[in-house]
Design a protein around this motif. Sequence first.
Motif, short mmCIF file in Angstrom:
data_model
loop_
_atom_site.label_atom_id
_atom_site.label_comp_id
_atom_site.label_asym_id
_atom_site.label_seq_id
_atom_site.Cartn_x
_atom_site.Cartn_y
_atom_site.Cartn_z
N PHE A 1 10.50 0.76 14.68
CA PHE A 1 9.81 0.97 13.40
C PHE A 1 10.33 0.07 12.30
CE2 PHE A 1 13.11 4.21 13.55
CZ PHE A 1 13.72 4.05 12.33
N VAL B 1 -6.42 5.85 8.50
CA VAL B 1 -6.52 7.27 8.86
C VAL B 1 -7.76 7.58 9.70
CG1 VAL B 1 -5.23 8.02 6.82
CG2 VAL B 1 -7.73 8.06 6.76
N TYR C 1 -12.53 10.03 4.41
CA TYR C 1 -12.86 11.12 5.31
C TYR C 1 -14.33 11.50 5.17
CZ TYR C 1 -7.98 12.06 6.59
OH TYR C 1 -6.71 11.98 7.09
N LYS D 1 -4.84 -3.38 -0.81
CA LYS D 1 -3.97 -2.21 -0.77
C LYS D 1 -4.73 -0.98 -0.28
CE LYS D 1 -1.79 -2.26 -4.89
NZ LYS D 1 -0.99 -1.62 -5.95
N ALA D 2 -5.92 -0.76 -0.87
CA ALA D 2 -6.68 0.45 -0.56
C ALA D 2 -7.12 0.45 0.90
CB ALA D 2 -7.88 0.57 -1.49
N LEU E 1 4.92 5.80 5.53
CA LEU E 1 5.41 5.49 6.88
C LEU E 1 6.89 5.13 6.83
CD1 LEU E 1 2.42 3.47 8.37
CD2 LEU E 1 3.03 5.86 8.73
N VAL E 2 7.28 4.34 5.82
CA VAL E 2 8.68 3.93 5.72
C VAL E 2 9.56 5.17 5.57
CG1 VAL E 2 10.38 2.77 4.26
CG2 VAL E 2 8.23 1.63 4.80
N LEU F 1 7.75 -2.24 10.30
CA LEU F 1 7.47 -1.89 8.91
C LEU F 1 7.86 -3.03 7.97
CD1 LEU F 1 8.44 1.88 8.78
CD2 LEU F 1 6.17 0.87 8.66
N VAL G 1 -1.72 12.52 6.36
CA VAL G 1 -1.37 11.82 7.61
C VAL G 1 -0.01 12.24 8.14
CG1 VAL G 1 -2.76 9.79 7.06
CG2 VAL G 1 -0.34 9.77 6.50
N ILE H 1 -0.81 -9.72 -1.45
CA ILE H 1 -1.16 -9.11 -2.73
C ILE H 1 -0.55 -9.88 -3.89
CG2 ILE H 1 -0.81 -7.02 -4.11
CD1 ILE H 1 -1.22 -5.49 -1.41
N PRO I 1 0.81 -1.22 0.00
CA PRO I 1 0.00 0.00 0.00
C PRO I 1 0.84 1.26 0.00
CG PRO I 1 -0.71 -1.51 1.72
CD PRO I 1 0.57 -2.05 1.18
N GLN I 2 0.30 2.30 -0.62
CA GLN I 2 1.03 3.57 -0.72
C GLN I 2 1.31 4.17 0.64
OE1 GLN I 2 -1.87 5.50 -3.16
NE2 GLN I 2 -0.83 4.92 -5.03
N ILE I 3 0.35 4.03 1.53
CA ILE I 3 0.49 4.67 2.84
C ILE I 3 1.69 4.08 3.59
CG2 ILE I 3 -0.99 3.14 4.21
CD1 ILE I 3 -2.26 5.71 5.36
N LEU I 4 1.99 2.80 3.27
CA LEU I 4 3.13 2.14 3.89
C LEU I 4 4.45 2.81 3.46
CD1 LEU I 4 3.43 -0.34 5.74
CD2 LEU I 4 4.06 -1.63 3.72
N TYR J 1 1.71 -7.61 3.60
CA TYR J 1 0.96 -7.05 2.46
C TYR J 1 1.47 -7.65 1.15
CZ TYR J 1 -1.75 -3.29 4.63
OH TYR J 1 -2.67 -2.57 5.34
N SER K 1 -5.65 -0.08 3.43
CA SER K 1 -4.67 0.52 4.34
C SER K 1 -5.01 1.98 4.63
CB SER K 1 -3.28 0.44 3.72
OG SER K 1 -3.23 1.22 2.55
N THR L 1 -2.23 -1.77 8.68
CA THR L 1 -1.41 -0.56 8.75
C THR L 1 -1.56 0.13 10.10
OG1 THR L 1 -1.66 -0.25 6.37
CG2 THR L 1 -0.92 1.64 7.63
N PHE M 1 9.59 7.33 8.81
CA PHE M 1 10.38 6.81 9.94
C PHE M 1 11.83 6.55 9.57
CE2 PHE M 1 6.14 5.56 11.52
CZ PHE M 1 6.22 6.17 12.76
N ALA M 2 12.06 6.10 8.31
CA ALA M 2 13.40 5.64 7.96
C ALA M 2 14.36 6.80 7.69
CB ALA M 2 13.34 4.71 6.76
#
Lengths: 235, 216
Positions: free
Chosen positions: B178, B158, B65, B151-152, A80-81, B182, A173, B193, A74-77, B189, B154, B165, A84-85
Motif C-alpha cells: 500500500f 466507489v 450513487y 480530484k472529484a 485510503l492513506v 499510495l 467506503v 492538479i 483527492p479527498q478519497i486518497l 494526482y 476519484s 484511485t 492503510f497507514a
Amino acid sequence: MEDAPLLFAGLDVRFMVEIFPRMVQALLVTVQISALALLLGIVLGIPLGGLRVIGPRPLQLLIQGLVSYIRGTPQILHFLVVYFALPGVGILLDEYWTGVVALTVIAVGYEVEIVRAAIESVHKGQREAALAQGMTEPMAFWLILLPQATRRMLPALTNELINVIKASALLSVIAVNELTKVGNAIIYNTFYFVEVLLEVAVLYMLVIGALSWLSKYLENKVFSFGAALSTPETR
Amino acid sequence: MGEILPRLLRALATTIQISVLALLLGTVFGLLLGIARVIGPRLFYPVIDGYIFVVRSTPFALQVYAAFFLLPRAGIDLPLFVVGVLALLFNSVGYQIEIVRPALESVDKEQREAADSLGMTRWLAMWLVILPQAARRMVPPLTNELANLVKASSVLSVIAVYELTRAGHAIIASSYKFAEVLILVAALYFVTIQLLSWGAAYLERRIFTYRSGQPI
C-alpha cells in the motif's frame, strides 16, 4: 397486518416515514463526525497556521507543502492513506475514529489557510505595537493577533464545516455508518431507490443549506467590519 | 514501483479522459444555462438556482450513487465509464453556471447598451458582443474547474470506474504494497492538479495584464 403502501407522486411515503428515524440517527453521526474533525482541525490548524505566518522559513515551507499536498490530491486518497497507514504504524482504530482522523487531515489542509488569512488580515500595526511593548513574537501572536483573528475565522470555518460534511459522505467506503452509508445499506436491503436517495439528499440539503445561510449571515451582519475571508468550496 | 507505474499511468489517462469529457460537455450546458440565467425568461431563474443548490449542497459521492442506482432503474443501461462521466457532468454544470454567470455580468453594461442602440436584440447582443468578451474571462476558472474535476473523479472509484484511485486500490488489494502504490497515486494526482492550477494562475495573470493594457 401490513398496510397498503401510501403513495404520493409514485413514492412510498409510509416507507419513507418508517426509515426516517434511522436516517436522522445516521445524519447525527455525519454531523458529529464532521464537527469533531473540524474541532480537531482547529486545534492543529491554529498552531500550524501561526507557524505558517511567524515561524522559521523552512517550517513555513514545510507547512505550505503539506497544505498544497492535502488540497492538491483527492479527498478519497487521504481516506485510503489513513485507512492503510495507521494500522501499518501500529495504530489500530475502529472505523469511526479512522473516519475522524481522515476527515481531520482534510479539514487541517483548509483550516491552516483560514487561520493564516485571518491572522494576516489583522492590521500589522497591531503586531508592531505589541512588539514595541516588549512582547515576544509568540506572545504577540497569542495575546494580540489570535484573539482578533478568531472572530474573522468564524464564517470561513462554517463554510469549512460544510466541506467536511460533504467529504464525510466518502467515509461510506470505509464502512462508517454515516448518512450515505446507511442510505445505501437500506437501498441494498429494500430496493427502494428513489425514496431513500431523495430522503438522504433532502437531509443533506437541510443541514448544508442552514450552514451556508449561517455563514452568509455571519459574513454580512456580524462581521461586516472585517475583511471577508472566503474558503474555497470543495465537493 | 516501476512495475506498476505503466498500469497507474493508463489509469491516470482514464481519469484525465473522464475529467476532460465532463469539462467540455459541462461547458456546453454551463454556457446555455448560464446565459439563460442572465437574459432568459425569469421563470427559469428559480429552476436553475434550485439545480445549483442541489448540486452544491449534496455530497458528490451521493450524486455518484444516485446516478449508479437510478439510471438502470429508469431503464438506461450504460457502461460504468459513461455513468461516471454523467455523474461528473451533473456536478460540474452546477459549478460551471456559476463561472459563466459572473463572467457575463462582468462585461461593462455600456457594451450592452451600445449593442441595444445599434438595434441588436438581447440574444444577438449576447452572442456577438458580450459572450466573446466574457469567454476569455472564463478560461482561468475553467482550468481550475478541470483540476477540481480530476480530484472529484476519484470518487467514481466507489462505483468501480477504473480510474486512478480504483486502479491503485485494485493493486493494493492484490499485492498489499500500500505504501508504494499510495505514494505513486498521490504523486500522479498532485503533479496533474498542480500543473492545472499553475496553468489557471498563469492564464489569469495573462488575461489580467491584457485587460489592464487595453485603452479605457
